[in-house]
Write a protein that holds these residues in place. Structure first.
Motif, mmCIF file in Angstrom:
data_model
loop_
_atom_site.group_PDB
_atom_site.id
_atom_site.type_symbol
_atom_site.label_atom_id
_atom_site.label_comp_id
_atom_site.label_asym_id
_atom_site.label_seq_id
_atom_site.Cartn_x
_atom_site.Cartn_y
_atom_site.Cartn_z
ATOM 1 N N PHE A 98 0.831 -1.202 0.000
ATOM 2 C CA PHE A 98 0.000 0.000 0.000
ATOM 3 C C PHE A 98 0.870 1.258 0.000
ATOM 4 O O PHE A 98 0.526 2.263 -0.632
ATOM 5 N N LEU A 99 2.008 1.214 0.691
ATOM 6 C CA LEU A 99 2.937 2.349 0.659
ATOM 7 C C LEU A 99 3.548 2.527 -0.724
ATOM 8 O O LEU A 99 3.735 3.647 -1.188
ATOM 9 N N LEU A 100 3.885 1.411 -1.393
ATOM 10 C CA LEU A 100 4.394 1.508 -2.765
ATOM 11 C C LEU A 100 3.378 2.205 -3.663
ATOM 12 O O LEU A 100 3.734 3.038 -4.496
ATOM 13 N N GLY A 151 10.165 7.803 2.984
ATOM 14 C CA GLY A 151 11.175 7.345 3.939
ATOM 15 C C GLY A 151 10.757 6.065 4.641
ATOM 16 O O GLY A 151 11.554 5.133 4.797
ATOM 17 N N VAL A 152 9.498 5.992 5.049
ATOM 18 C CA VAL A 152 8.975 4.788 5.709
ATOM 19 C C VAL A 152 9.008 3.604 4.741
ATOM 20 O O VAL A 152 9.392 2.490 5.113
ATOM 21 N N THR A 153 8.631 3.846 3.487
ATOM 22 C CA THR A 153 8.642 2.789 2.478
ATOM 23 C C THR A 153 10.056 2.256 2.281
ATOM 24 O O THR A 153 10.272 1.036 2.231
ATOM 25 N N ILE A 156 11.032 0.157 5.439
ATOM 26 C CA ILE A 156 10.398 -1.164 5.463
ATOM 27 C C ILE A 156 11.020 -2.073 4.395
ATOM 28 O O ILE A 156 11.233 -3.253 4.631
ATOM 29 N N GLY A 157 11.312 -1.514 3.234
ATOM 30 C CA GLY A 157 11.909 -2.306 2.165
ATOM 31 C C GLY A 157 13.297 -2.807 2.488
ATOM 32 O O GLY A 157 13.747 -3.814 1.940
ATOM 33 N N ARG A 158 14.001 -2.113 3.381
ATOM 34 C CA ARG A 158 15.364 -2.515 3.735
ATOM 35 C C ARG A 158 15.422 -3.472 4.900
ATOM 36 O O ARG A 158 16.442 -4.134 5.105
ATOM 37 N N VAL A 159 14.378 -3.523 5.716
ATOM 38 C CA VAL A 159 14.367 -4.407 6.874
ATOM 39 C C VAL A 159 14.255 -5.842 6.380
ATOM 40 O O VAL A 159 13.338 -6.164 5.619
ATOM 41 N N PRO A 160 15.194 -6.677 6.784
ATOM 42 C CA PRO A 160 15.102 -8.071 6.323
ATOM 43 C C PRO A 160 13.850 -8.729 6.887
ATOM 44 O O PRO A 160 13.436 -8.445 8.011
#
Length: 178
Positions: A98-100, A151-153, A156-160
């Motif tokens: 949804f953020l994407l 920034g939040v997106t 989240i995308g970087r968190v494994p």
């Protein structure tokens, strides 16, 4: 807006972060979302661009956050729909997807084609919603907020991805959503 043919593995919100969100009732989320969306879409509501939702119920489920909300359009304004009222359209996905969509890093067609966002119910209504979102220009209205969402997106995308729990966390009866 990015348009890719394959998306990376879908990040999801870990269960410990989702638990507090799941303690709030869907009615509360619906009431909060209609306040936000009525302000955000005020020009489009005034122009009748959301009339396709008139007396229809759209349910949105953010599966990893374990939250949902239902909205309808009555008398030219978005309103929270009763959770017992059957929905005409459902849209389901993760918070990341949804953020994407909100940040326009991916377009709706890519997210739906890759089954990252799933539609259920009235496909014609779903097409109206998709076209409305595709045509929406919010950068001028919510520029700083959009920057924060980006920034939040990214975060989240970087968190494994942590292993998904094989069980659902028990929620005490007193704390369950109504």
């Amino acid at each position: 807006m990015k348009n890719s043919s394959t998306l990376p593995e879908n990040p999801f919100l870990p269960a410990p972060l989702a638990l507090p969100l799941s303690l709030v009732s869907s009615t509360s989320y619906s009431l909060m979302m209609v306040k936000i969306l009525n302000k955000l879409f005020a020009p489009e509501l005034a122009d009748g661009e959301l009339d396709f939702l008139s007396d229809k119920v759209m349910r949105v489920d953010v599966i990893d956050a374990r939250l949902s909300f239902s909205i309808t359009l009555r008398d030219g304004v978005l309103q929270a729909a009763d959770k017992k009222q059957p929905h005409n359209l459902s849209i389901e996905g993760t918070i990341y997807d949804f953020l994407l969509l909100a940040t326009r890093r991916e377009d709706a067609d890519t997210l739906f084609f890759n089954r990252r966002l799933r539609l259920g119910g009235d496909t014609e209504l779903g097409l109206y919603v998709k076209n409305f979102l595709d045509a929406l220009e919010l950068e001028g209205r919510i520029g700083p907020f959009l920057k924060m969402l980006n920034g939040v997106t990214t975060l989240i995308g970087r968190v494994p991805n942590l292993p998904k729990p094989a069980f659902k966390l028990p929620i005490p009866k007193l704390l369950r959503r109504s």
